[in-house]
Enzyme design. Structure first.
Site, PDB file in Angstrom:
ATOM      1  CG  HIS A   1      61.691  78.875  27.456  1.00 56.57           C
ATOM      2  ND1 HIS A   1      62.426  78.970  28.628  1.00 56.57           N
ATOM      3  CD2 HIS A   1      62.598  79.422  27.000  1.00 56.57           C
ATOM      4  CE1 HIS A   1      63.551  79.576  28.399  1.00 56.57           C
ATOM      5  NE2 HIS A   1      63.967  79.868  27.612  1.00 56.57           N
TER       6      HIS A   1
ATOM      7  CG  ASP B   1      67.771  78.712  28.417  1.00 58.87           C
ATOM      8  OD1 ASP B   1      66.952  77.743  28.512  1.00 58.87           O
ATOM      9  OD2 ASP B   1      68.200  79.100  28.253  1.00 58.87           O
TER      10      ASP B   1
ATOM     11  N   GLY C   1      74.768  75.468  14.972  1.00 53.16           N
ATOM     12  CA  GLY C   1      73.929  74.396  14.796  1.00 53.16           C
ATOM     13  C   GLY C   1      73.313  73.909  13.380  1.00 53.16           C
TER      14      GLY C   1
ATOM     15  CG  ASP D   1      66.211  79.451  22.885  1.00 56.31           C
ATOM     16  OD1 ASP D   1      65.826  80.408  22.105  1.00 56.31           O
ATOM     17  OD2 ASP D   1      66.047  78.953  24.065  1.00 56.31           O
TER      18      ASP D   1
ATOM     19  CB  THR E   1      72.858  84.803  21.286  1.00 60.55           C
ATOM     20  OG1 THR E   1      73.377  83.444  20.623  1.00 60.55           O
ATOM     21  CG2 THR E   1      72.922  84.730  22.283  1.00 60.55           C
ATOM     22  CG  ASP E   2      69.759  89.748  20.729  1.00 60.49           C
ATOM     23  OD1 ASP E   2      68.526  89.173  21.017  1.00 60.49           O
ATOM     24  OD2 ASP E   2      70.343  90.506  21.948  1.00 60.49           O
TER      25      ASP E   2
HETATM   26  N1  SAM Z   1      65.681  82.933  24.864  1.00 54.64           N
HETATM   27  C1  SAM Z   1      67.180  83.515  24.603  1.00 54.64           C
HETATM   28  C2  SAM Z   1      66.596  84.758  24.095  1.00 54.64           C
HETATM   29  O1  SAM Z   1      66.736  84.963  22.824  1.00 54.64           O
HETATM   30  O2  SAM Z   1      67.355  85.995  25.085  1.00 54.64           O
HETATM   31  C3  SAM Z   1      68.416  82.657  24.199  1.00 54.64           C
HETATM   32  C4  SAM Z   1      68.634  81.838  25.190  1.00 54.64           C
HETATM   33  S1  SAM Z   1      69.949  80.043  24.743  1.00 54.64           S
HETATM   34  C5  SAM Z   1      70.610  80.734  26.127  1.00 54.64           C
HETATM   35  C6  SAM Z   1      70.906  81.009  23.435  1.00 54.64           C
HETATM   36  C7  SAM Z   1      72.133  80.251  22.930  1.00 54.64           C
HETATM   37  O3  SAM Z   1      72.246  80.220  21.407  1.00 54.64           O
HETATM   38  C8  SAM Z   1      73.599  80.424  23.740  1.00 54.64           C
HETATM   39  O4  SAM Z   1      73.435  79.268  24.804  1.00 54.64           O
HETATM   40  C9  SAM Z   1      74.308  80.361  22.532  1.00 54.64           C
HETATM   41  O5  SAM Z   1      75.509  79.696  22.982  1.00 54.64           O
HETATM   42  C10 SAM Z   1      72.938  79.100  21.610  1.00 54.64           C
HETATM   43  N2  SAM Z   1      73.910  79.122  20.660  1.00 54.64           N
HETATM   44  C11 SAM Z   1      73.743  81.121  19.975  1.00 54.64           C
HETATM   45  N3  SAM Z   1      73.962  80.785  17.933  1.00 54.64           N
HETATM   46  C12 SAM Z   1      74.286  78.922  18.089  1.00 54.64           C
HETATM   47  C13 SAM Z   1      75.107  78.188  16.602  1.00 54.64           C
HETATM   48  N4  SAM Z   1      74.639  78.740  16.129  1.00 54.64           N
HETATM   49  N5  SAM Z   1      74.648  77.086  17.153  1.00 54.64           N
HETATM   50  C14 SAM Z   1      74.002  76.415  18.161  1.00 54.64           C
HETATM   51  N6  SAM Z   1      74.122  77.492  19.678  1.00 54.64           N
HETATM   52  C15 SAM Z   1      74.517  78.216  19.677  1.00 54.64           C
END
Ligand code: SAM
Length: 278
Positions: A62, A86, A138, A155, A157-158
């Site tokens: 972070h 988170d 987003g 930030d 997910t993959d």
């Molecule tokens: N630091 C972490 C990692 O690299 O593994 C990421 C943590 S954070 C919990 C990732 C978040 O991105 C998830 O809660 C997911 O719901 C969100 N997310 C994924 N795609 C998204 C999108 N298109 N718009 C907004 N949020 C999104």
């Protein structure tokens, strides 16, 4: 002893964690959420089988996601965090007192709720009055915004599933449009050990849109490949030097770390040409 076997679709190795206790498991509208306790890492947040954070080492990620571009910007006021349900990225953004407003755009409200319940030290600033939460994609949020935001942080997910919308050239164009004249952007871009071509592709796509693009890395114990990359882009200024005093409360990030985190020029050029062979 129960074990958790991580299912990271991009990783050539598989991490296995001892599970002291499963604390929570739920299928949200978007993904499977799991929280378990491990003797070394503390509580661990898992989405769709992939570890997102652990209590023990989350600050490396972070801090390094947020502080390099925030310190490179001379006077940021408005920030946008996309994903990061988170709350860890939001917590680091509000360390900067000059920040007046943080748009927090997380598609899955259940991740925010889970973090508030199980990760109070990570989610601690989600209810800060400067933070405005939007539960939506987003990419939708930034569409058609002009010249409004100083800092955008992805930030997610993959780079698969519903996070894919955050890595397209259209998305990067919307980001550039929504940024102010000295605006800066950063996104995670996987590991330099395991995903070099993916890193180079993100860089190449950013270069189609932004005049300044760069890459820095940080050591993250729990992400596959460990040598984790962050792709940064800027509307006008370079990002290799901090332009403001370092905020207080950080544990890993510092002025020295900022400078040494960026990829040395020759290595960087090789990466872009896809000439790194390892
Ligand atoms: N630091 C972490 C990692 O690299 O593994 C990421 C943590 S954070 C919990 C990732 C978040 O991105 C998830 O809660 C997911 O719901 C969100 N997310 C994924 N795609 C998204 C999108 N298109 N718009 C907004 N949020 C999104």
């Amino acid at each position: 002893m129960i074990r958790f076997f991580e299912k990271d679709p991009y990783s050539p190795i598989q991490y296995v964690y001892d599970v002291d206790k499963v604390l929570f498991r739920k299928k949200s509208e978007y993904q499977e959420i799991l929280v378990f306790k491990n003797g070394y890492f503390g509580k661990v947040l898992v989405l769709d089988g992939v570890v997102q954070l652990t209590e023990r080492d989350e600050f490396f990620y972070h801090e390094m996601l947020v502080h390099p571009i925030l310190h490179a910007h001379p006077s940021p006021r408005v920030a946008l965090v996309i994903g990061g349900g988170d709350g860890g990225a939001v917590r680091e953004v509000v360390r900067h007192e000059c920040i007046e407003k943080v748009y927090f755009v997380e598609i899955d409200r259940e991740v925010i709720e889970t973090s508030k319940r199980f990760f109070p030290t990570v989610s601690s600033e989600i209810d800060n009055p400067k933070v405005e939460i939007h539960n939506m994609d987003g990419a939708e949020f930034v569409r058609n915004r002009k010249n409004e935001i100083d800092i955008v942080i992805v930030d997610s997910t993959d780079i698969i599933g519903f996070a894919r919308s955050l890595f397209t050239v259209e998305f990067f164009r919307s980001i550039k449009d929504c940024l102010t004249d000295q605006g800066m952007f950063v996104t995670l871009s996987e590991s330099l050990h395991f995903h070099r071509d993916m890193v180079a592709d993100v860089q190449e796509t950013l270069r189609l849109v932004f005049p300044e693009v760069d890459l820095y890395t940080a050591p993250i114990a729990t992400y596959a490949g460990n040598w984790w990359t962050f792709s940064a882009a800027s509307v006008s200024l370079g990002m290799r030097e901090p332009r403001r005093d370092i905020v207080s409360g950080v544990r890993f990030y510092s002025e020295e770390i900022h400078r040494q985190a960026f990829l040395p020029q020759r290595l960087y050029e090789k990466l872009l040409k896809k000439e790194l062979k390892w």
